[in-house]
Design an enzyme around this catalytic site. Structure first.
Site, PDB file in Angstrom:
ATOM      1  N   ASP A 148      -7.240   6.879   7.566  1.00  0.00           N
ATOM      2  CA  ASP A 148      -7.610   5.464   7.510  1.00  0.00           C
ATOM      3  C   ASP A 148      -8.789   5.280   8.476  1.00  0.00           C
ATOM      4  OD1 ASP A 148      -7.615   2.750   7.047  1.00  0.00           O
ATOM      5  OD2 ASP A 148      -5.713   2.337   8.047  1.00  0.00           O
ATOM      6  N   GLN A 153       0.832  -1.200   0.000  1.00  0.00           N
ATOM      7  CA  GLN A 153       0.000   0.000   0.000  1.00  0.00           C
ATOM      8  C   GLN A 153       0.870   1.255   0.000  1.00  0.00           C
ATOM      9  OE1 GLN A 153      -3.635   0.405   0.101  1.00  0.00           O
ATOM     10  NE2 GLN A 153      -2.860   2.405  -0.503  1.00  0.00           N
TER      11      GLN A 153
END
Length: 314
Positions: free
Chosen positions: A223, A133
């Site tokens: 997030d 990621q």
């Protein structure tokens, strides 16, 4: 010995740059319809203990674009470390596949597999790291801003796996990194010690003031407040992270035209307001798309040993 991709602490700046160059080259060629079968006949094994959409599809698409194929197994099917002892699994599966991507809880399990397997092992996410990621995020920022050196990124959330990998990625590429989080959610001491040993003199900044975190940021990243495996903490986390929602007011404190990133899946109205994630400065779709292009570069690097983009046009 096979090459592995376990955590970004294992890489240096030149390796990061070479992987990004290769990913961008592959992206450009792919958009032009050029998908040379550079991994024809090769097989990627995928063992996933945690559910996934982007990681699974991007790896499967990457192998398909390169002429190879994949085999997907859930952790329950394999019984990794329970029904199947780790050494037996590692030695046997190495006879079947050309690389192995593992998405699980324990970083140590992935590291142990790398020590036992005869093929490259890829960390497709653990509770500690999310290196694929982070590398895709670098690709997205580089494309959007034209480079990485000197870019300022603020991560609003706890010091989780995404934040840790992103902090290391930033240090490797000359970006500045700030973590904005509630008290009690900073980076673990062990991570801080390793970071300071790897990057002496590079500040690892943490603040409990979200406004201070985004000040001067060219990239604001967040997030979910409650990751997989933390469901029992959901109510407590929501109460702690409420002031850290990325909304229009918080983005206004960053640099003008600051970019917004999120590793997805996202909870609109919780960690991020819809007006931000669906707004004009949000890059969540190209960010997710770049998982494919980085995965292709990584697979070529690990399986074929292709480190650079300097290849003849095909």
């Amino acid at each position: 010995m096979p090459r592995h991709f376990i955590e970004l602490f294992d890489l240096d700046a030149a390796e990061v740059r070479a992987l990004l160059d290769l990913a961008l080259d592959l992206k450009r060629r792919g958009r032009g319809g050029l998908r040379a079968p550079r991994l024809a006949g090769r097989l990627l094994g995928m063992v996933f203990d945690k559910p996934s959409m982007r990681t699974r599809i991007s790896f499967e698409a990457a192998m398909a674009h390169l002429g190879g194929s994949t085999v997907y197994m859930t952790g329950k099917e394999v019984g990794l470390g329970v029904r199947e002892p780790l050494p037996d699994f590692a030695r046997v599966v190495s006879e079947y596949v050309d690389a192995l991507a593992v998405r699980t809880f324990s970083q140590q399990m992935v590291a142990d597999l790398a020590g036992l397997a005869g093929v490259p092992v890829i960390n497709a996410l653990t509770d500690s790291d999310h290196p694929c990621q982070a590398m895709s995020d670098l690709l997205t920022i580089r494309e959007a801003l034209g480079g990485l050196e000197g870019v300022s990124i603020a991560f609003i959330g706890d010091g989780n796996n995404v934040a840790r990998s992103l902090a290391v990625a930033a240090a490797l590429t000359g970006m500045s990194f700030v973590l904005g989080c509630p008290e009690g959610y900073v980076f673990p001491d062990e991570f801080r010690r390793r970071f300071e040993a790897k990057f002496p003199g590079v500040p690892l900044v943490e603040t409990h003031d979200p406004g201070e975190a985004v000040r001067s940021a060219e990239v604001v990243y967040t997030d979910v407040w409650c990751s997989m495996g933390q469901e029992q903490e959901a109510d407590h986390r929501r109460s702690k992270f409420e002031p850290f929602r990325v909304d229009r007011a918080l983005m206004a404190g960053a640099k003008a035209d600051a970019l917004f990133l999120h590793c997805l899946p996202a909870h609109r109205g919780e960690e991020v307001a819809a007006e931000v994630i669906d707004g004009p400065r949000s890059l969540i779709v190209p960010q997710a798309a770049n998982r494919l292009h980085f995965q292709k570069a990584l697979l070529l690097h690990l399986i074929n040993g292709e480190p650079t983009a300097e290849r003849p046009t095909q």
